[in-house]
Motif scaffolding. Structure first.
Motif, PDB file in Angstrom:
ATOM      1  N   LEU A  75       0.826  -1.209   0.000  1.00  0.00           N
ATOM      2  CA  LEU A  75       0.000   0.000   0.000  1.00  0.00           C
ATOM      3  C   LEU A  75       0.859   1.257   0.000  1.00  0.00           C
ATOM      4  CD1 LEU A  75      -2.812  -0.918   2.549  1.00  0.00           C
ATOM      5  CD2 LEU A  75      -2.945  -0.818   0.066  1.00  0.00           C
ATOM      6  N   ALA A  76       2.157   1.086  -0.143  1.00  0.00           N
ATOM      7  CA  ALA A  76       3.078   2.214  -0.102  1.00  0.00           C
ATOM      8  C   ALA A  76       2.945   3.076  -1.354  1.00  0.00           C
ATOM      9  CB  ALA A  76       4.517   1.713   0.012  1.00  0.00           C
ATOM     10  N   GLY A  77       3.162   4.365  -1.184  1.00  0.00           N
ATOM     11  CA  GLY A  77       3.293   5.247  -2.329  1.00  0.00           C
ATOM     12  C   GLY A  77       4.682   5.055  -2.909  1.00  0.00           C
ATOM     13  N   VAL A  78       4.791   5.086  -4.232  1.00  0.00           N
ATOM     14  CA  VAL A  78       6.077   4.844  -4.875  1.00  0.00           C
ATOM     15  C   VAL A  78       6.443   6.046  -5.730  1.00  0.00           C
ATOM     16  CG1 VAL A  78       7.391   3.324  -6.404  1.00  0.00           C
ATOM     17  CG2 VAL A  78       5.634   2.358  -4.904  1.00  0.00           C
ATOM     18  N   LEU A  79       7.637   6.581  -5.490  1.00  0.00           N
ATOM     19  CA  LEU A  79       8.138   7.754  -6.192  1.00  0.00           C
ATOM     20  C   LEU A  79       9.490   7.416  -6.793  1.00  0.00           C
ATOM     21  CD1 LEU A  79       7.771  10.837  -6.723  1.00  0.00           C
ATOM     22  CD2 LEU A  79       8.919  11.225  -4.548  1.00  0.00           C
ATOM     23  N   MET A  80       9.607   7.621  -8.103  1.00  0.00           N
ATOM     24  CA  MET A  80      10.871   7.346  -8.800  1.00  0.00           C
ATOM     25  C   MET A  80      11.519   8.658  -9.199  1.00  0.00           C
ATOM     26  SD  MET A  80      10.089   4.175 -11.398  1.00  0.00           S
ATOM     27  CE  MET A  80      11.810   4.005 -11.884  1.00  0.00           C
TER      28      MET A  80
END
Length: 190
Positions: A75-80
């Motif tokens: 459920l984590a937000g993912v930022l690249m």
């Protein structure tokens, strides 16, 4: 945000991103650091994180496959963080899965704005999943209650309204849920 997983290959970029994460209004409880996607996968198995920050490229893979994996399994937000010239092609590959892509070099305001957007998105998904669980529970409760009604109709020759009223009355009399009463009825006839 409580727990953050930072994935970056170099110590210099790790220090810079840690500095950004620990200053401002973002005060994470814990920051886990991985230098490769394989190490990050291990950390994800052992830890629950709220944000995954991937500074690409990484030594074992670029990072987009891991980002998609993380979106599908947490459920984590993912930022690249991606070089500007690669951002359009990377975005095309990962945005449909819910990965946020920002270009490098990053500015402090853009970084914090991106964190805010990722966190807002994550909270929305969490709320929708919580609502989904409640709805699934209600459907399951209705299924059990309807099964008990069918048994009352077949075995006790009640009408549907009588079976419904019987379950409701028993629930009130014994201060139990309708599902609990329905489960007792099912057990008594099977």
């Amino acid at each position: 945000m409580e727990n953050i997983l930072l994935i970056t290959a170099s110590k210099k970029s790790a220090d810079m991103l840690l500095n950004l994460l620990q200053s401002g209004r973002w005060q994470p409880a814990r920051i886990l650091i991985a230098s490769s996607c394989n190490e990050a996968r291990r950390l994800l198995i052992e830890n629950n994180v709220d944000l995954i920050l991937i500074n690409t490229p990484l030594p074992d893979e670029f990072g987009h496959d891991f980002a998609v994996h993380a979106c599908q399994n947490t459920l984590a937000g993912v930022l690249m963080l991606v070089k500007a010239e690669l951002a359009p092609s990377v975005s095309e590959r990962v945005e449909q899965e819910g990965v946020f892509v920002i270009t490098k070099p990053i500015s402090r305001p853009i970084f914090y704005q991106s964190l805010h957007l990722v966190n807002s998105s994550r909270m929305r998904v969490y709320t929708l999943q919580k609502e989904n669980r409640k709805l699934r529970q209600r459907i399951e409760d209705m299924r059990v209650i309807n099964r008990a009604k069918c048994l009352l109709i077949a075995e006790k020759h009640m009408s549907e309204d009588e079976a419904h009223s019987y379950i409701e009355k028993q629930a009130m009399n014994y201060r139990q849920t309708r599902r609990d009463i329905a489960e007792e009825i099912i057990r008594s006839f099977t």
